[in-house]
Design a protein around this motif. Structure first.
Motif, mmCIF file in Angstrom:
data_model
loop_
_atom_site.group_PDB
_atom_site.id
_atom_site.type_symbol
_atom_site.label_atom_id
_atom_site.label_comp_id
_atom_site.label_asym_id
_atom_site.label_seq_id
_atom_site.Cartn_x
_atom_site.Cartn_y
_atom_site.Cartn_z
ATOM 1 N N ILE A 41 0.941 -1.114 0.052
ATOM 2 C CA ILE A 41 0.038 0.097 0.113
ATOM 3 C C ILE A 41 0.948 1.208 0.014
ATOM 4 O O ILE A 41 2.031 1.317 0.742
ATOM 5 C CB ILE A 41 -0.907 0.175 1.209
ATOM 6 N N ALA A 42 0.346 2.392 -0.720
ATOM 7 C CA ALA A 42 1.233 3.298 -0.826
ATOM 8 C C ALA A 42 0.566 4.675 -0.966
ATOM 9 O O ALA A 42 -0.381 4.632 -1.221
ATOM 10 C CB ALA A 42 2.349 3.134 -2.113
ATOM 11 N N LEU A 43 1.201 5.844 -0.758
ATOM 12 C CA LEU A 43 0.782 7.120 -1.015
ATOM 13 C C LEU A 43 1.588 7.685 -1.938
ATOM 14 O O LEU A 43 2.732 7.861 -1.935
ATOM 15 C CB LEU A 43 0.862 8.156 0.225
ATOM 16 N N VAL A 60 10.613 3.987 -0.953
ATOM 17 C CA VAL A 60 10.292 5.060 -1.926
ATOM 18 C C VAL A 60 10.466 4.430 -3.312
ATOM 19 O O VAL A 60 11.421 3.803 -3.489
ATOM 20 C CB VAL A 60 11.299 6.135 -1.795
ATOM 21 N N PHE A 61 9.402 4.756 -4.224
ATOM 22 C CA PHE A 61 9.495 3.921 -5.523
ATOM 23 C C PHE A 61 9.165 5.164 -6.421
ATOM 24 O O PHE A 61 8.354 5.967 -6.132
ATOM 25 C CB PHE A 61 8.980 2.855 -5.591
ATOM 26 N N TYR A 62 9.422 4.773 -7.866
ATOM 27 C CA TYR A 62 9.132 5.772 -8.676
ATOM 28 C C TYR A 62 9.495 5.052 -10.364
ATOM 29 O O TYR A 62 10.163 4.148 -10.217
ATOM 30 C CB TYR A 62 9.867 7.140 -8.814
ATOM 31 N N VAL A 112 4.741 0.552 1.838
ATOM 32 C CA VAL A 112 5.116 -0.657 2.834
ATOM 33 C C VAL A 112 4.621 -1.857 2.139
ATOM 34 O O VAL A 112 3.516 -1.848 1.584
ATOM 35 C CB VAL A 112 4.717 -0.380 4.307
ATOM 36 N N LYS A 113 5.269 -2.827 2.253
ATOM 37 C CA LYS A 113 4.633 -4.042 1.926
ATOM 38 C C LYS A 113 3.657 -4.807 3.025
ATOM 39 O O LYS A 113 3.844 -4.531 3.959
ATOM 40 C CB LYS A 113 6.175 -5.469 2.005
ATOM 41 N N ARG A 155 -3.438 0.370 -3.559
ATOM 42 C CA ARG A 155 -2.946 -1.025 -3.289
ATOM 43 C C ARG A 155 -2.530 -1.612 -4.608
ATOM 44 O O ARG A 155 -3.098 -1.353 -5.480
ATOM 45 C CB ARG A 155 -4.131 -1.676 -2.728
ATOM 46 N N LEU A 156 -1.090 -2.032 -4.713
ATOM 47 C CA LEU A 156 -0.578 -2.600 -5.813
ATOM 48 C C LEU A 156 0.367 -3.500 -5.675
ATOM 49 O O LEU A 156 0.829 -3.796 -4.255
ATOM 50 C CB LEU A 156 0.036 -0.954 -6.636
ATOM 51 N N THR A 157 0.473 -4.463 -6.764
ATOM 52 C CA THR A 157 1.312 -5.457 -6.768
ATOM 53 C C THR A 157 2.616 -5.348 -7.894
ATOM 54 O O THR A 157 2.036 -4.962 -9.094
ATOM 55 C CB THR A 157 0.703 -6.829 -7.110
#
Length: 208
Positions: free
Chosen positions: A53-55, A96-98, A116-117, A130-132
């Motif tokens: 899950i991420a913002l 952190v991802f992009y 976070v995982k 929510r992503l995979t």
């Protein structure tokens, strides 16, 4: 993150911030002996699907704005997790991802995600996605160091290594560069971006 973006977000290479947690000084003092030799090591790794899950956060590169927005996003995400018992966080990392192709926006801001995982989640909290991230091959270098100049050197080294070894950075819609920040000894998101001078994370670029 691309070399130019990194230099813009952290423009003052010789700036000496005020705070480095003692726990991180010990940790990186142990890990960082190889740094004195100047030798860096890149590995290729295959990572199984990551459920997160991420913002999303956005900020300009100047004056550490993007880094501060990441920290605001982390605080919000942490509050969401602590208030929702249906979320089971896996591991102890803030990631952190992009997407390198879409990171720099037309308005001059940088688009990043902080996540976070999760191993279990009943519903997607408001404001989160929510992503995979699918199984993928990455070029990986650790970034355990005590200066932005050294951090930038590692971004540059990784990018050059990818080219020299016949790879390309994948930038498809679901191809993300990942920066898992270890939180066991020290939480970098709790120190202002303009103050932090020590780093303990990995840089992973998706490659083809």
């Amino acid at each position: 993150m691309g070399d130019r973006a990194v230099r813009n977000i952290f423009p003052l290479e010789d700036y000496l911030p005020q705070r480095t947690p003692q726990s991180l000084q010990v940790l990186l003092g142990q890990r960082g002996k190889h740094q004195k030799s100047g030798k860096l090591e890149v590995n290729t790794v295959t990572i199984e699907p990551i459920h997160m899950i991420a913002l999303k956060v956005k900020g300009r590169m100047e004056n550490f704005e993007a880094g501060q927005e990441v920290r605001k996003g982390w605080k919000k995400l942490k509050d969401i997790i602590s208030s929702d018992r249906s979320i089971t966080m896996e591991g102890n990392e803030g990631i952190v991802f992009y997407n390198q192709r879409n990171m720099l926006q037309s308005d001059g801001t940088v688009e990043l995600w902080i996540g976070v995982k999760v191993s279990d989640i009943a519903h997607t909290p408001q404001e989160c996605i929510r992503l995979t991230i699918p199984k993928r091959k990455y070029a990986k270098i650790d970034c355990c160091c005590f200066s932005r100049a050294e951090m930038n050197r590692r971004y540059t080294y990784l990018s050059e290594w990818i080219k020299e070894n016949g790879y390309q950075i994948e930038n498809g819609i679901d191809a993300f560069s990942l920066e898992p920040n270890r939180l066991d000894s020290f939480n970098p998101f709790e120190i202002p971006a303009h103050e932090i001078q020590a780093f303990d994370f990995d840089i992973l670029y998706p490659i083809i």
